[in-house]
Design a protein around this motif. Structure first.
Motif, mmCIF file in Angstrom:
data_model
loop_
_atom_site.group_PDB
_atom_site.id
_atom_site.type_symbol
_atom_site.label_atom_id
_atom_site.label_comp_id
_atom_site.label_asym_id
_atom_site.label_seq_id
_atom_site.Cartn_x
_atom_site.Cartn_y
_atom_site.Cartn_z
ATOM 1 N N GLN A 25 44.354 37.693 33.601
ATOM 2 C CA GLN A 25 44.382 37.683 35.020
ATOM 3 C C GLN A 25 43.758 39.141 35.592
ATOM 4 O O GLN A 25 43.934 39.970 34.989
ATOM 5 N N PHE A 26 43.032 38.965 36.730
ATOM 6 C CA PHE A 26 42.409 39.978 37.616
ATOM 7 C C PHE A 26 43.704 40.555 38.111
ATOM 8 O O PHE A 26 44.596 40.100 38.532
ATOM 9 N N PRO A 27 43.667 42.144 38.199
ATOM 10 C CA PRO A 27 44.532 42.913 38.785
ATOM 11 C C PRO A 27 45.047 42.379 40.172
ATOM 12 O O PRO A 27 46.352 42.777 40.250
ATOM 13 N N VAL A 28 44.262 41.920 41.020
ATOM 14 C CA VAL A 28 44.610 41.462 42.489
ATOM 15 C C VAL A 28 44.847 39.972 42.170
ATOM 16 O O VAL A 28 44.264 39.257 41.731
ATOM 17 N N PRO A 29 46.119 39.544 42.573
ATOM 18 C CA PRO A 29 46.533 38.177 42.529
ATOM 19 C C PRO A 29 45.709 37.261 43.541
ATOM 20 O O PRO A 29 45.435 37.587 44.688
ATOM 21 N N GLY A 30 45.412 36.012 42.583
ATOM 22 C CA GLY A 30 44.585 35.172 43.493
ATOM 23 C C GLY A 30 43.221 35.248 43.204
ATOM 24 O O GLY A 30 42.352 34.460 43.738
ATOM 25 N N ILE A 31 42.551 36.247 42.491
ATOM 26 C CA ILE A 31 41.258 36.519 42.194
ATOM 27 C C ILE A 31 40.980 36.565 40.784
ATOM 28 O O ILE A 31 41.741 36.734 40.076
ATOM 29 N N THR A 32 39.785 36.057 40.473
ATOM 30 C CA THR A 32 39.413 35.555 39.319
ATOM 31 C C THR A 32 38.359 36.727 38.915
ATOM 32 O O THR A 32 37.485 37.216 39.572
ATOM 33 N N TRP A 33 38.232 36.811 37.543
ATOM 34 C CA TRP A 33 36.825 37.683 37.017
ATOM 35 C C TRP A 33 35.721 37.050 37.447
ATOM 36 O O TRP A 33 34.692 37.712 37.793
#
Length: 389
Positions: A25-33
């Motif tokens: 998972q990307f560190p920011v919720p709701g964001i993908t790599w």
């Protein structure tokens, strides 16, 4: 030349990151790599490259159809705002961003890197998925269910098929979402050869996805119907008749088997079957007559089914009405000519269409990527034919 290499590197990072949709998972919720690398690629693409180097070949018509769908979707949100919770706006952003990155941005990367390069990257990504998924399955057989359940912090988004076989999730949160991704990617790598095809079959088998099994079976049926209709030979006419009679006569029997019932139901946490999907569908029917043109607003269905509707088309109807569903399908079926180029395109196209009868909007990026790839290959196909003539 160095500038173009930088753009190429960003495009490769973007395509390579697409399989890592849920894990890590990307560190920011709701964001993908892929959102991060796609943004970098877009920035470099439009800043560094000259206009003559971009060579855009994409049609405006699918964008117009999807734009009208979004306008209807947002209009329904504004009109029904007081009856919706905060997640409605999130759905609007979800459709906008996923379409922009997994259709438009993916098409740009495909156009820039070339079809062969994209195929290799996706093939490698599926190989990584298969490797991680195999380790996950071995965890079940060696260490038991608890270790398998918590593999890569997936949590409880998993089940055991028939009480015997673990379902592969790999880098996705749920097996059915992985199946959607693999079906969409089959159009990219099918022509590579037997190993690529076996890789697709291997992953799909271990997902034990009911929606995928139903979608592929229905797509194969439609393909045979199509071939029978366009072929004038008597044997194909007989085949067409059988393809209509046999499924119809067996329909009553199929309703008694787990595959059919599970399409409309799901397993609860205790492993027993309940009617969550069927109940959600029946509850939705009560609202069919309310605001039929523009719907009741994004996420309205959460008012009566917190788990979702497990049917994309019913979900879109409740959210955006007949007009919303119409323009979404216009966008989708704009690509039907591209789907006719190859049998694998046709089957994947209709498989995803039917799969979403038993799935919600979650992994809709798979649709965007598949359609963008078909659209690009259709352009190449027309270009080649013009050159040959």
């Amino acid at each position: 030349m160095k500038k173009k290499s930088l753009v190429s590197f960003a495009a490769v990072l973007f395509i390579s990151s697409i399989p890592f949709y849920d894990v890590p998972q990307f560190p920011v919720p709701g964001i993908t790599w892929s959102f991060l690398f796609g943004s970098i690629f877009l920035f470099l693409y439009f800043i560094i490259l000259r206009r003559t180097e971009r060579r855009l070949t994409i049609s405006i018509y699918p964008f117009l159809a999807f734009a009208v769908f979004l306008i209807i979707y947002m209009t329904s949100y504004i009109y029904n705002f007081t009856n919706l919770d905060g997640r409605g706006f999130n759905h609007i952003i979800f459709y906008m961003i996923t379409f922009f990155f997994y259709y438009f941005c993916f098409y740009l990367a495909l156009n820039f890197l070339g079809k062969a390069c994209i195929q290799k990257i996706i093939y490698f990504g599926l190989a990584v998925i298969a490797l991680v998924g195999t380790v996950e399955i071995l965890m079940f057989f060696i260490y038991g269910f608890s270790e398998y359940e918590n593999f890569l912090n997936h949590g409880g988004n998993v089940g055991v098929y028939g009480g015997l076989f673990p379902r592969m999730r790999s880098l996705f949160n749920e097996p059915s979402h992985l199946a959607l991704f693999v079906v969409s990617c089959s159009v990219f790598i099918w022509d590579i050869g037997l190993r690529a095809r076996l890789l697709v079959v291997y992953i799909l088998f271990w997902t034990f996805s009911t929606s995928a099994a139903f979608g592929i079976a229905a797509a194969v049926l439609v393909y045979n119907l199509y071939k029978s209709c366009i072929n004038r030979r008597a044997i194909y006419k007989i085949n067409l008749l059988l393809l209509i009679i046999i499924p119809a006569s067996l329909f009553g029997l199929l309703t008694k088997f787990p595959l059919f019932s599970k399409l409309f139901n799901m397993l609860s946490g205790s492993g027993t079957s309940d009617s969550v999907r069927l109940t959600a569908l029946l509850e939705s029917i009560k609202y069919v007559g309310n605001s039929p043109l523009i719907g009741l607003g994004p996420t309205f269905y959460y008012n009566y089914s917190e788990t979702g509707l497990f049917n994309l088309y019913m979900q879109l109807y409740i959210e955006a009405g007949l007009l919303g569903v119409l323009f979404f399908l216009l966008f989708y079926f704009y690509h039907i000519k591209a789907a006719l180029i190859k049998p694998v395109y046709f089957i994947a196209f209709f498989s995803l269409f039917f799969q979403y009868i038993g799935m919600d909007h979650y992994y809709i990026p798979g649709i965007w990527m598949m359609l963008a790839y078909m659209h690009y290959d259709s352009w190449l196909y027309k270009k080649t034919n013009r050159t040959d003539t």
